[in-house]
Scaffold this active site. Structure first.
Site, mmCIF file in Angstrom:
data_model
loop_
_atom_site.group_PDB
_atom_site.id
_atom_site.type_symbol
_atom_site.label_atom_id
_atom_site.label_comp_id
_atom_site.label_asym_id
_atom_site.label_seq_id
_atom_site.Cartn_x
_atom_site.Cartn_y
_atom_site.Cartn_z
ATOM 1 N N LYS A 186 0.820 -1.203 0.000
ATOM 2 C CA LYS A 186 0.000 0.000 0.000
ATOM 3 C C LYS A 186 0.868 1.274 0.000
ATOM 4 O O LYS A 186 2.089 1.204 0.130
ATOM 5 C CB LYS A 186 -0.948 -0.012 1.198
ATOM 6 C CG LYS A 186 -1.997 -1.128 1.137
ATOM 7 C CD LYS A 186 -2.904 -1.024 -0.083
ATOM 8 C CE LYS A 186 -4.241 -1.725 0.076
ATOM 9 N NZ LYS A 186 -4.223 -3.174 -0.214
HETATM 10 C C1 LIG Z 1 -5.576 -3.957 0.488
HETATM 11 C C2 LIG Z 1 -7.040 -3.799 0.502
HETATM 12 C C3 LIG Z 1 -7.828 -4.285 1.546
HETATM 13 C C4 LIG Z 1 -7.334 -5.186 2.646
HETATM 14 O O1 LIG Z 1 -6.191 -4.810 3.269
HETATM 15 P P1 LIG Z 1 -5.207 -5.881 3.966
HETATM 16 O O2 LIG Z 1 -4.421 -4.987 4.870
HETATM 17 O O3 LIG Z 1 -4.364 -6.481 2.885
HETATM 18 O O4 LIG Z 1 -6.038 -6.850 4.685
HETATM 19 C C5 LIG Z 1 -9.185 -4.000 1.535
HETATM 20 N N1 LIG Z 1 -9.744 -3.303 0.537
HETATM 21 C C6 LIG Z 1 -9.022 -2.836 -0.498
HETATM 22 C C7 LIG Z 1 -9.703 -2.043 -1.551
HETATM 23 C C8 LIG Z 1 -7.648 -3.085 -0.566
HETATM 24 O O5 LIG Z 1 -6.952 -2.660 -1.612
#
Ligand SMILES: *Cc1c(COP(=O)(O)O)cnc(C)c1O
Length: 396
Positions: A186
């Site tokens: 992210k």
């Molecule tokens: C990455 C993501 C998540 C979940 O995040 P994690 O930390 O990997 O569990 C949820 N929604 C969206 C749109 C994402 O891109």
């Protein structure tokens, strides 16, 4: 993005603080931790950055969604409307809560279409999860107006859009709760991590208790804490939070770099009449993690995505074929394949996901490519990329 591109001395120093004290737990051990509260510091700084009263850090974005649903009282048999272009985490969290995912069409924002949302409402609809995909905003003000009028809970999945805004207001702060992810890929990362934010003191109290076995976190002596509710363990460790503290402090620099790189690419591509850019309700608020654009038809989009890869422009995503982010390839959901049985009422209430028809979303996603905007590109690499993109588009 991603934030790991710019790991440096700052992250190392934050982690060293935690190792030096030996306190990897986010609660208690007040004397031993020598003033280092990494999770708490992250929460305070993120809340201040977003302009919201409360933030609770947890161990993933998926956990954040589960916590938000619980803190908003969404559960057995409740219908939750969400877009088909998102990450699998959204329907996982809804199903895990015993609630029913209901998919509504997206529009050219690549996010939930407010009109389609209204059409999808039934007497069982209790909540909406609006997902701000690929770094930028859904028409969240219009979605919020509908939720307010209908008395629905609004949860924002802002996992891909930390730092983005709509007319100056941070995404994640429009609904009853906002969810963030700081997973390894992210915009900013904790290694693994997530957060829920809210202005509602009661929902915040529920969220942080629920995320730690229902403990009320009153007092430092863990043995003496009460359990006002049944909870779960969604805690983050101080090591992960420490990485996040350093990353969060780089967010403004990250956004500035992404916006510069994206602007240069977008300006070059704007010369091509066949390219239609994703609609951004507020271009100034875009966090610029991706440049998303549409080709005239599906065949051209597929061909272009392949040609971009072949020309050396890596990091181009054709989501329509992707089994993480778009309903079309979620075969496990379509067949309701789970390790354990789902709550009984879901077998009655859930639609047959293999028969869901979302022609408008298919038409948009079939034509869409998103190009990841990297932080680490040098000026020269950016120019090389622009040249590669031009070469592909010239040949269209
Ligand atoms: C990455 C993501 C998540 C979940 O995040 P994690 O930390 O990997 O569990 C949820 N929604 C969206 C749109 C994402 O891109």
């Amino acid at each position: 993005m991603p934030g790991f591109e710019i790991f440096g001395e700052e992250e190392r120093r934050q982690i060293q603080d935690v190792l030096d004290t030996g306190v990897l737990f986010r609660y208690g051990f007040d004397a031993a931790r020598q003033g280092h509260w990494k999770a708490r510091t992250f929460e305070q700084e993120l809340a201040a950055r977003l302009g919201i009263a409360h933030c609770h850090l947890c161990n993933s974005g998926t956990a954040a969604l589960s916590i938000a649903l619980a803190a908003c009282g969404i559960g057995a048999g409740d219908e939750v409307i969400l877009p088909p272009f998102t990450f699998v985490a959204d329907f996982e969290a809804v199903l895990t809560a015993g609630a029913v995912p209901v998919f509504a069409e997206i529009d050219e924002t690549l996010c939930l279409d407010p009109e389609a949302l209204e059409t999808a409402l039934t007497p069982r609809t209790k909540a909406v999860i609006a997902v701000h995909m690929c770094g930028a905003m859904a028409a969240i003000d219009r979605i919020k107006a509908i939720c307010d009028r209908k008395g629905l809970v609004l949860i924002e999945d802002t996992c891909q859009s930390v730092g983005a805004t709509l007319r100056g207001k941070a995404l994640g702060t429009f609904g009853h709760m906002g969810c963030f992810s700081f997973d390894p890929v992210k915009t900013i990362t904790c290694g693994e991590g997530g957060a829920v934010v809210t202005d509602d003191a009661e929902r915040y109290a529920t969220a942080h208790a629920y995320a730690d076995h229902g403990h009320d976190h009153i007092g430092n002596d863990r043995g003496a804490e009460d359990h006002p509710m049944i909870g779960y363990n969604y805690r983050i460790s101080e090591l992960n939070a420490a990485v996040g503290v350093a990353q969060l402090r780089k967010l403004d620099a990250i956004l500035a770099t992404q916006r510069n790189h994206k602007q240069a690419l977008k300006a070059a591509m704007a010369e091509y009449g066949q390219i239609q850019f994703r609609h951004l309700p507020d271009p100034d608020g875009d966090s610029a993690t991706f440049l998303s654009f549409m080709l005239p038809d599906e065949a051209t989009a597929r061909r272009t995505a392949q040609a971009l890869g072949a020309a050396g422009a890596d990091g181009c995503f054709y989501w329509y074929d992707n089994n993480w982010h778009y309903l079309r390839q979620w075969h496990h959901l379509k067949q309701m394949q789970t390790a354990a049985k789902l709550p009984a009422q879901l077998y009655d209430y859930c639609p047959n996901y293999s028969r869901i028809s979302l022609p408008r979303s298919d038409a948009i996603m079939g034509r869409t490519i998103s190009m990841q905007i990297k932080l680490a590109w040098s000026a020269e690499q950016l120019q090389t990329r622009i040249a590669a993109v031009r070469q592909v588009l010239d040949a269209l």
